[in-house]
Design an enzyme around this catalytic site. Structure first.
Site, short mmCIF file in Angstrom:
data_model
loop_
_atom_site.label_atom_id
_atom_site.label_comp_id
_atom_site.label_asym_id
_atom_site.label_seq_id
_atom_site.Cartn_x
_atom_site.Cartn_y
_atom_site.Cartn_z
N HIS A 199 0.85 -1.19 0.00
CA HIS A 199 0.00 0.00 0.00
C HIS A 199 0.89 1.25 0.00
O HIS A 199 2.04 1.19 0.46
CB HIS A 199 -0.88 -0.05 1.26
CG HIS A 199 -1.80 1.10 1.43
ND1 HIS A 199 -1.40 2.28 2.02
CD2 HIS A 199 -3.10 1.27 1.10
CE1 HIS A 199 -2.41 3.12 2.05
NE2 HIS A 199 -3.46 2.54 1.50
N VAL A 258 1.54 3.78 1.82
CA VAL A 258 2.30 4.25 2.98
C VAL A 258 3.29 3.22 3.51
O VAL A 258 3.99 3.48 4.49
CB VAL A 258 1.35 4.66 4.14
CG1 VAL A 258 0.45 5.80 3.71
CG2 VAL A 258 0.55 3.49 4.66
N LYS A 259 3.39 2.05 2.86
CA LYS A 259 4.27 1.00 3.35
C LYS A 259 5.71 1.20 2.85
O LYS A 259 6.03 2.21 2.21
CB LYS A 259 3.73 -0.37 2.93
CG LYS A 259 2.33 -0.68 3.45
CD LYS A 259 2.28 -0.67 4.97
CE LYS A 259 1.03 -1.35 5.53
NZ LYS A 259 -0.24 -0.77 5.12
N ALA A 260 6.57 0.23 3.14
CA ALA A 260 8.00 0.37 2.85
C ALA A 260 8.27 0.60 1.37
O ALA A 260 9.14 1.38 0.99
CB ALA A 260 8.76 -0.86 3.33
N ILE A 261 7.55 -0.11 0.51
CA ILE A 261 7.54 0.18 -0.92
C ILE A 261 6.09 0.27 -1.36
O ILE A 261 5.20 -0.24 -0.67
CB ILE A 261 8.29 -0.88 -1.77
CG1 ILE A 261 7.59 -2.25 -1.68
CG2 ILE A 261 9.76 -0.98 -1.34
CD1 ILE A 261 8.12 -3.28 -2.66
#
Length: 398
Positions: free
Chosen positions: A190, A192-195
């Site tokens: 998603h 806002v995640k790390a990628i």
């Protein structure tokens, strides 16, 4: 200054994607390929994701929720089974269990970290009814903090419970995804995640049969493997499999991840280490700038274990500051600072209260009462980080 232009600084959300020109270029190139879904870019992304996490297999799907659901299905979850889920998590961790017809047993968490602990895991096991088979537990690596997997695995082994890591917050942390202590690990990509891939999920595992089953389940439960065909009169012509033929041996879902998003995922994976380092740098600056606000406001303790920095969460004694969380969030928003709460304890949700009542989980309630996520993403500049910290200092001291 031209009429209509504002000198207000840009709004800083609590999290956002970091998309660069090369990411845009690979997506544009993918759009010109013959296959927009179920093509070679999916297979490439899965190989690269497995390599990045140290896993033997990676199964891409269209969301972190789908990843969790596929993991539960692969373990054979259904009515009569139960899974232990920490209450401080996003809705999907529990929902993925219920989507199979199985039941959820909510575990309490540490009041300062929000993590399920060996003690709260064991306590949840003891609350299981005699007619419930506790088949799995889903430790959540909240905010990028890593659960004590060694201790959880010891308890799980004694009780015959499979561990499935909800690692949606922890991509890029050493050994997370390698499933050293679990059957599978589930990730989200998603924004806002790390990628970021827009939406997307991945399940990693060392178990080839589990990976094979999840690949079928993400594609309607279909197989095109002649070795698995049962309706031989339909499937074969003169000993050769008919070129159009497929079979469905169990009901599956359309959880496929398109090639276009996998192209973006591959591009983002090449930046994972850089993104991870930048988040750690931002966290170190926050630690230093916010230290004077302790003990009324302090970061979630992160200790010495490896961790990622998906979210930077502070614990706030709102009463000591003479304010409420809503008042503080609104005041920060007027200064252009976005914040969020991760998460409302899932056992407090009306849907689950109706089904399970209101178990006493004081750690989850205490964590929720104090937590606030402040901006954290790789594209933040040093000035952005200082601006957030300064806004917090000024707001809580007004």
């Amino acid at each position: 200054m031209q009429s209509g232009m504002s000198n207000q600084p840009a709004f800083l959300p609590y999290g956002r994607q970091t998309i660069e020109d090369d990411d845009v270029a690979v997506v544009a190139a993918a759009l010109r390929r013959d296959m927009l879904t179920t093509g070679q870019l999916v297979e490439r992304y899965e190989r690269e994701f497995a390599e990045a996490t140290g896993a033997a297999h990676a199964v891409a799907c269209n969301s972190g929720t789908a990843a969790l659901h596929l993991a539960m299905l692969a373990l054979g979850f259904g009515p009569g089974h139960a899974a232990i889920v920490p209450s401080v998590t996003f809705l999907s961790t529990a929902n993925a269990v219920r989507m199979t017809g199985a039941e959820v047993l909510f575990a309490d968490v540490d009041a300062d970290t929000g993590l399920m602990t060996p003690e709260t895991f064991a306590a949840a096991c003891e609350r299981a009814r005699g007619d419930q088979k506790v088949k799995a537990a889903l430790p959540v690596h909240l905010n990028g903090q890593i659960c004590d997997m060694t201790s959880l695995a010891r308890i799980a082994e004694v009780r015959g419970i499979s561990l499935v890591e909800d690692a949606c917050h922890a991509l890029g942390v050493s050994n997370v995804g390698a499933t050293l202590y679990s059957s599978m690990a589930c990730f989200s990509t998603h924004p806002v995640k790390a990628i970021a891939t827009g939406e997307g999920g991945v399940v990693t595992t060392t178990d080839e049969p589990l990976a094979r089953r999840m690949r079928a389940l993400r594609n309607h439960g279909m197989t095109r493997d002649p070795g698995e065909f049962e309706n031989t009169d339909f499937a074969f012509d003169g000993g050769a499999a008919n070129p159009w033929y497929y079979e469905m041996h169990e009901v599956g879902w359309n959880y496929r991840m398109p090639d276009v998003l996998c192209a973006l995922g591959s591009s983002q994976l090449r930046k994972l280490d850089r993104f991870h380092r930048r988040r750690a740098e931002i966290a170190a600056v926050y630690d230093r700038l916010l230290a004077p606000l302790a003990p009324a406001l302090r970061p979630v303790p992160h200790g010495n274990r490896p961790r990622g920095w998906h979210l930077y969460v502070v614990l706030i004694d709102f009463a000591a500051l003479g304010t409420t969380r809503a008042q503080l969030m609104n005041a920060l928003r007027t200064r252009g600072i976005g914040t969020q709460v991760h998460y409302i304890p899932v056992h407090r949700q009306p849907c689950y209260r109706l089904r399970y009542g209101a178990p006493s989980l004081p750690g989850a309630d205490a964590y929720y009462a104090r937590c606030l996520s402040i901006p954290m993403y790789p594209a933040m500049s040093e000035n952005d980080v200082h601006r957030v910290a300064d806004a917090l200092v000024r707001t809580v001291r007004v």
